[in-house]
Design an enzyme around this catalytic site. Sequence first.
Site, PDB file in Angstrom:
ATOM      1  N   ASN A 155       8.339 -17.770   7.937  1.00  0.00           N
ATOM      2  CA  ASN A 155       8.697 -19.049   8.523  1.00  0.00           C
ATOM      3  C   ASN A 155       7.360 -19.815   8.434  1.00  0.00           C
ATOM      4  OD1 ASN A 155       9.223 -20.913  10.385  1.00  0.00           O
ATOM      5  ND2 ASN A 155      10.508 -19.704  11.589  1.00  0.00           N
ATOM      6  N   ASP A 181       6.820 -11.904  16.893  1.00  0.00           N
ATOM      7  CA  ASP A 181       8.290 -11.974  17.048  1.00  0.00           C
ATOM      8  C   ASP A 181       8.791 -12.678  18.367  1.00  0.00           C
ATOM      9  OD1 ASP A 181      10.891 -10.852  15.822  1.00  0.00           O
ATOM     10  OD2 ASP A 181      10.943  -9.439  17.841  1.00  0.00           O
ATOM     11  N   LYS A 195       3.244 -29.683  21.920  1.00  0.00           N
ATOM     12  CA  LYS A 195       4.057 -28.402  21.878  1.00  0.00           C
ATOM     13  C   LYS A 195       3.114 -27.177  21.777  1.00  0.00           C
ATOM     14  CE  LYS A 195       7.499 -25.726  19.159  1.00  0.00           C
ATOM     15  NZ  LYS A 195       8.399 -25.694  17.752  1.00  0.00           N
TER      16      LYS A 195
END
Length: 200
Positions: free
Chosen positions: A13, A72, A180
Site C-alpha cells: 500500500n 495491520d 493527519k
Amino acid sequence: MHSLTRLVLASRNEGKIVELQPLLEPLGIELISQASLDIESVPETGLTFIENAIIKARHASLRSGLPALGDDSGLSVAGLQGAPGIYSARIAGETATDAEKIAALLKMMEHLSEEQRHAHYHCSMALMLSADDPAPLIVEGQWSGRVLTRSSGEQGFGFDPVFYIPDQKCTVAQLPLTLKNTLSHRAKAVQQLLMHLSAP
C-alpha cells in the site's frame, strides 16, 4: 534498535509509505516498500490485527533479509459489532478500489442509526529485526470518529473520505497529511515506535 537504518514496510500500500516515511525520517530510517523489492503479499490468516502484523513482518523480513515493519490496520464500526475490522482491506474483494470498498461499507451500514455509526480506526504494528525474531516490538493506536453516508475530501486512502473526525469538523480525507500524521491511529502507533527506537 536505534541503530536501524533501513526498514522494509511489509505492505504494498503506497499510501502507508507516504504516511510513514516522514514520521521515521527524524531517526534517519529509510523505509522501503516490499513492492519495490518485488516481495509478494502474504495471506493474512491471523484473527487479530496483531497476528496479521506479525505475519506480514515475518514474511517481509524473511524475503528481504532486512528488519521489517508489519502494519495491520482497519476500521471497526460500533453498529457492525466491530466489522469490517481485520477484513477492512478485503471488504469488497482482494482487488477492489478504495471507492468500491467505501461503497461496500456504506451498503453494510444502510440500516444503522447515527449512534451506531460511531467507529474507530485501529492500527497494530510489529517490528521484527529478523524473520525469527522471538520478541517483536508491538505498538498500537486508535482514532475515534464516525462513518458518514457519503464521501467528502480527496486526501488519504481507504475509508478516509467517509471517516468523520468531530474534533476537526471534517473527514480524514479533508485533513492535510501533516495534520493527519499527528492525529491518526497510525501516527499514535508510530509515536510509540519512535519512543522505543530512540531509547538508549
